[in-house]
Write a protein that holds these residues in place. Sequence first.
Motif, PDB file in Angstrom:
ATOM      1  N   ASN A   1       0.834  -1.192   0.000  1.00 45.29           N
ATOM      2  CA  ASN A   1       0.000   0.000   0.000  1.00 45.29           C
ATOM      3  C   ASN A   1       0.870   1.245   0.000  1.00 45.29           C
ATOM      4  N   TYR A   2       0.224   2.354  -0.371  1.00 43.91           N
ATOM      5  CA  TYR A   2       0.917   3.628  -0.452  1.00 43.91           C
ATOM      6  C   TYR A   2      -0.034   4.706   0.054  1.00 43.91           C
ATOM      7  N   LEU A   3       0.441   5.577   0.908  1.00 43.55           N
ATOM      8  CA  LEU A   3      -0.372   6.663   1.461  1.00 43.55           C
ATOM      9  C   LEU A   3      -1.666   6.150   2.082  1.00 43.55           C
TER      10      LEU A   3
ATOM     11  N   THR B   1      -6.378  -4.466  -7.243  1.00 36.94           N
ATOM     12  CA  THR B   1      -5.826  -3.173  -6.864  1.00 36.94           C
ATOM     13  C   THR B   1      -6.946  -2.204  -6.513  1.00 36.94           C
ATOM     14  N   LYS B   2      -6.726  -1.478  -5.452  1.00 37.13           N
ATOM     15  CA  LYS B   2      -7.660  -0.421  -5.034  1.00 37.13           C
ATOM     16  C   LYS B   2      -6.968   0.916  -5.262  1.00 37.13           C
ATOM     17  N   TYR B   3      -7.627   1.799  -6.000  1.00 36.51           N
ATOM     18  CA  TYR B   3      -7.091   3.126  -6.265  1.00 36.51           C
ATOM     19  C   TYR B   3      -8.216   4.140  -6.067  1.00 36.51           C
ATOM     20  N   ASN B   4      -7.990   5.143  -5.237  1.00 35.39           N
ATOM     21  CA  ASN B   4      -9.015   6.148  -4.905  1.00 35.39           C
ATOM     22  C   ASN B   4     -10.316   5.495  -4.433  1.00 35.39           C
ATOM     23  N   ASN B   5     -10.174   4.536  -3.511  1.00 30.61           N
ATOM     24  CA  ASN B   5     -11.304   3.855  -2.883  1.00 30.61           C
ATOM     25  C   ASN B   5     -12.138   2.993  -3.828  1.00 30.61           C
ATOM     26  N   THR B   6     -11.596   2.634  -4.996  1.00 30.23           N
ATOM     27  CA  THR B   6     -12.307   1.771  -5.943  1.00 30.23           C
ATOM     28  C   THR B   6     -11.440   0.564  -6.269  1.00 30.23           C
ATOM     29  N   TRP B   7     -11.993  -0.632  -6.063  1.00 33.34           N
ATOM     30  CA  TRP B   7     -11.275  -1.865  -6.402  1.00 33.34           C
ATOM     31  C   TRP B   7     -11.422  -2.142  -7.894  1.00 33.34           C
TER      32      TRP B   7
END
Length: 128
Positions: free
Chosen positions: A5-7, A28-34
């Motif tokens: 994870n990052y940040l 992968t989850k990016y900006n709260n979206t899987w």
Amino acid sequence: MIIANYLSDSWISLIVVPYASSKIYTNTKYNNTWVGWAESATKDDLPNIFTAQLGTSNLEGNHATTIKGLWNSFPENQVFACNLVDSNNFCVCGYIYGNHKYGAVLYLAFNDCGIVKCNNGTFSDTKL
């Protein structure tokens, strides 16, 4: 399972290898979206063809010329990989479509690497 994870929770990546399985899955989850689970491809997912089936070898030492000569022997509309065995032991992978009029083939060898591209039946070479 590997978790990266990052940040905090803004980006999370999961890699999972289930028990007694040779498969690898990622999510992968990016900006709260899987993104959703995806199965990784393996070398066994690529169709393999070999020199004996192609009936030729790279005797002249010019890989691009060899690829052009074999172009119509490669499978169409599927990713492929093959090993052309000769004194150079080089391999190729690529994708060809449109009745062999379009596509690109990457060739890798100890002494020479490049890409042979075909656009509407016209070949071009790119050295790497």
